[in-house]
Motif scaffolding. Structure first.
Motif, PDB file in Angstrom:
ATOM      1  N   GLU A 117       1.001  -1.066  -0.014  1.00 62.50           N
ATOM      2  CA  GLU A 117       0.073   0.213   0.350  1.00 62.50           C
ATOM      3  C   GLU A 117       0.943   1.027   0.086  1.00 62.50           C
ATOM      4  N   PHE A 118       2.002   1.029   0.546  1.00 62.71           N
ATOM      5  CA  PHE A 118       3.320   2.577   1.276  1.00 62.71           C
ATOM      6  C   PHE A 118       3.437   2.099  -0.506  1.00 62.71           C
ATOM      7  N   ALA A 119       3.972   1.894  -1.515  1.00 65.47           N
ATOM      8  CA  ALA A 119       4.672   1.309  -2.343  1.00 65.47           C
ATOM      9  C   ALA A 119       4.133   2.127  -3.267  1.00 65.47           C
ATOM     10  N   GLY A 120       2.581   1.559  -3.300  1.00 63.65           N
ATOM     11  CA  GLY A 120       1.772   1.599  -4.249  1.00 63.65           C
ATOM     12  C   GLY A 120       0.969   4.017  -3.923  1.00 63.65           C
ATOM     13  N   GLN A 121       0.895   4.279  -2.998  1.00 61.14           N
ATOM     14  CA  GLN A 121       0.869   6.011  -2.898  1.00 61.14           C
ATOM     15  C   GLN A 121       1.988   6.730  -2.848  1.00 61.14           C
ATOM     16  N   GLY A 122       1.061   8.137  -2.667  1.00 60.78           N
ATOM     17  CA  GLY A 122       2.467   9.117  -3.148  1.00 60.78           C
ATOM     18  C   GLY A 122       2.633   9.124  -1.548  1.00 60.78           C
ATOM     19  N   GLY A 123       3.814   9.895  -1.007  1.00 64.65           N
ATOM     20  CA  GLY A 123       3.488  10.317   0.314  1.00 64.65           C
ATOM     21  C   GLY A 123       4.118   9.321   0.753  1.00 64.65           C
ATOM     22  N   ALA A 124       4.294   9.612   2.531  1.00 59.24           N
ATOM     23  CA  ALA A 124       4.656   8.443   3.618  1.00 59.24           C
ATOM     24  C   ALA A 124       3.526   8.272   4.097  1.00 59.24           C
ATOM     25  N   MET A 125       3.969   7.434   5.464  1.00 57.91           N
ATOM     26  CA  MET A 125       3.256   6.161   5.738  1.00 57.91           C
ATOM     27  C   MET A 125       4.210   6.119   7.391  1.00 57.91           C
ATOM     28  N   LEU A 126       3.415   5.902   8.337  1.00 63.34           N
ATOM     29  CA  LEU A 126       3.433   5.216   9.272  1.00 63.34           C
ATOM     30  C   LEU A 126       2.927   3.236  10.186  1.00 63.34           C
TER      31      LEU A 126
END
Length: 549
Positions: free
Chosen positions: A518-527
């Motif tokens: 999910e992180f790889a497919g989105q822009g920006g950051a994730m925690l």
């Protein structure tokens, strides 16, 4: 209105091509920073001055250039006194343009003698108070940082920055054009003969490479030398992964060494240390190789390092040329202590086999890192912060140092988010993964807003034990209350969402592949907020702080 001094200073800084400037604006630097942005320099506007310098450190380490930051005078400058010692000890070239109080004022609220604060950290302070010297003075600071591989703080009164210049001013030659052109240093033949005799008399050799070996391109020669001598390989923590995939690579030496590595180091009779400063932690205070001599190959070899005799033998040479010269002078040996059984043990044995009672709802940090080692893509940039959790992060043997930043000098936590910002700005083509503890993250949680505002692609892995990890284990070993270091499991994912960043709590490690995708497919950051057990103490802590009777 004419050309101002801050216009000229911005042109000089832009000509140095720092790649990015990390800034927090105030009266004494905001005009300069605004002009620098207009000149085309990428700007990262942080929320705390410490983070500006820490991010510039990581940016410099990743690009191989000079890191650049700017802060205002007085309190803006005093906030740097934690980051600067780390840059000094890590030998990171860095320039900080700091404002100074106006010269025209008999009194100014933020007036302070700034130089002693900076020089106390080991960094250089250069005050520029003469209009005709401003351009060359700033250029010279970049040159000094390149030459000394250290931080230089330039103090310029802001009324002098705002002064109108008389006509156009020529730019000085950029610092890179003034650097001496030097070739790698080969070893002296007499020194080499003495070293070859030493190597010939050794039976169990470990070739240990540091960041200097990586920078010199000495990795293949080190591996070839170990192969020829039937020896083993290892690296310092910053050079971790240099020999990833080699069957006789012990991975990280020092306090973070695995059980297998510690046993092998204990059997060694010669350590060949290539391009490393021989720090206290690298040798585990001298306990890691109690029966071995140490041969250091470096352009500036030392005997004493951080309060202890670190090396008995030396070869002054470029890391690659020195190792290649030894390689050419030794004959192939039998496999020595190499065996299929040892290779199997290196590949399969756990770094730390100690058993801890599981706690429902909390993960063993060793299991967390094993899962992340499996599921994180190999090409992503990675950042290891400091603190108790950093031991577990070091146990990722397939990750190469070119994409894994480790700066632990000065022992400060709270740098993780800033380091990740610096790496993300330097390597925007790949996602950056930060591994950090909850205590460290909460020191500068405000930088989540910076990450969101600049759209930096950073995956933050928060190892959340609800405490300051090192302190609770040390207090417990002393038989004292840990109440002052235990704070509970803060909902870090909710805080991230409050800053506009995707946040998720990871109660089941089986969810990691989906969250990473999910992180790889989105822009920006994730925690990712991963609750871990506060009962799992690293072997570093257990050795240094055994429980008292």
């Amino acid at each position: 209105m004419g050309l101002h001094a801050f216009d000229l200073l911005a042109d000089v800084a832009a000509q140095e091509n720092p790649g990015a400037c990390f800034a927090l604006l105030g009266d004494a630097n905001m005009n300069f920073a605004t002009r620098l942005a207009e000149a085309g320099c990428p700007m990262i506007y942080v929320r705390h001055e410490h983070c500006a310098v820490a991010a510039a450190m990581a940016h410099a380490r990743k690009t191989g250039g000079v890191g650049f930051a700017t802060v205002t005078c007085g309190p803006g400058l005093t906030q740097l006194t934690t980051a600067l010692p780390a840059a000094v000890r890590a030998r990171i070239p860095l320039v900080v343009l700091a404002g100074e109080a106006p010269l025209k004022s008999a009194w100014y609220n933020q007036m302070i003698d700034q130089a002693p604060f900076v020089t106390a950290t080991g960094a250089a302070y250069r005050a520029l108070h003469h209009p005709a010297r401003l351009a060359e003075g700033l250029r010279d600071a970049f040159l000094e940082a390149r030459m000394t591989r250290g931080p230089v703080v330039v103090g310029i009164p802001f009324d002098l920055q705002n002064a109108v210049l008389n006509g156009a001013a020529a730019l000085p030659a950029p610092s890179a054009s003034l650097m001496p052109v030097t070739s790698p240093m080969p070893p002296n033949p007499d020194d080499l003969a003495r070293v070859l005799a030493l190597v010939a008399g050794a039976e169990r050799v470990v070739v240990m490479a540091g960041l200097g070996a990586a920078e010199a391109g000495a990795g293949p020669a080190c591996a070839a030398l170990a192969d020829r001598l039937g020896g083993l390989l290892a690296t310092t923590l910053p050079a971790r992964g240099l020999f990833a995939g080699h069957p006789f690579n012990l991975n990280v030496a020092g306090g973070f060494a695995t059980e297998t590595a510690r046993e092998c180091f204990g059997e060694a009779d010669l350590i060949i240390a290539v391009g490393t400063s021989l720090s206290h932690h690298n040798a585990d205070g001298g306990k890691l190789w109690p029966n071995a001599r140490l041969l250091q190959i470096d352009t500036a070899p030392v005997t004493l390092a951080q309060g202890r005799i670190a090396a008995q033998d030396h070869l002054r040479a470029d890391a690659r040329l020195g190792v290649e010269a030894i390689l050419a002078g030794v004959t192939p040996r039998d496999p020595g202590w190499r065996s299929d059984a040892l290779a199997h043990r290196i590949a399969t044995a756990p770094a730390d086999s100690t058993q801890f009672a599981p706690i429902p709802g909390l993960h063993d940090p060793r299991d967390v890192m094993a899962a992340l080692e499996t599921h994180l893509p190999q090409g992503w940039e990675m950042v290891n912060s400091s603190g108790h959790c950093s031991y577990f992060v070091a146990q990722m043997p397939t990750r190469h140092q070119e994409r894994f930043l480790t700066i632990r000098e000065f022992g400060a936590i709270g740098n993780g988010l800033a380091f990740a910002m610096g790496v993300a700005a330097a390597r925007p083509d790949q996602p950056t993964v930060l591994f950090d503890g909850d205590g460290s993250l909460l020191m500068h949680m405000q930088e989540l807003e910076t990450i969101a505002r600049h759209g930096l692609k950073i995956l933050i892995v928060a190892m959340n034990d609800g405490a300051y990890g090192s302190e609770i284990h040390k207090l417990r070993a002393e038989g004292l209350s840990d109440a002052g270091a235990v704070f509970g499991h803060t909902d870090l994912a909710a805080i991230a969402r409050g800053f506009g960043i995707k946040g998720a709590r990871v109660d089941d490690l089986a969810a990691l592949p989906g969250l990473i995708a999910e992180f790889a497919g989105q822009g920006g950051a994730m925690l990712l907020d991963i609750p871990i057990s506060d009962q799992v103490a690293s072997p570093v802590i257990r050795r240094a702080h055994p429980p008292k009777a």
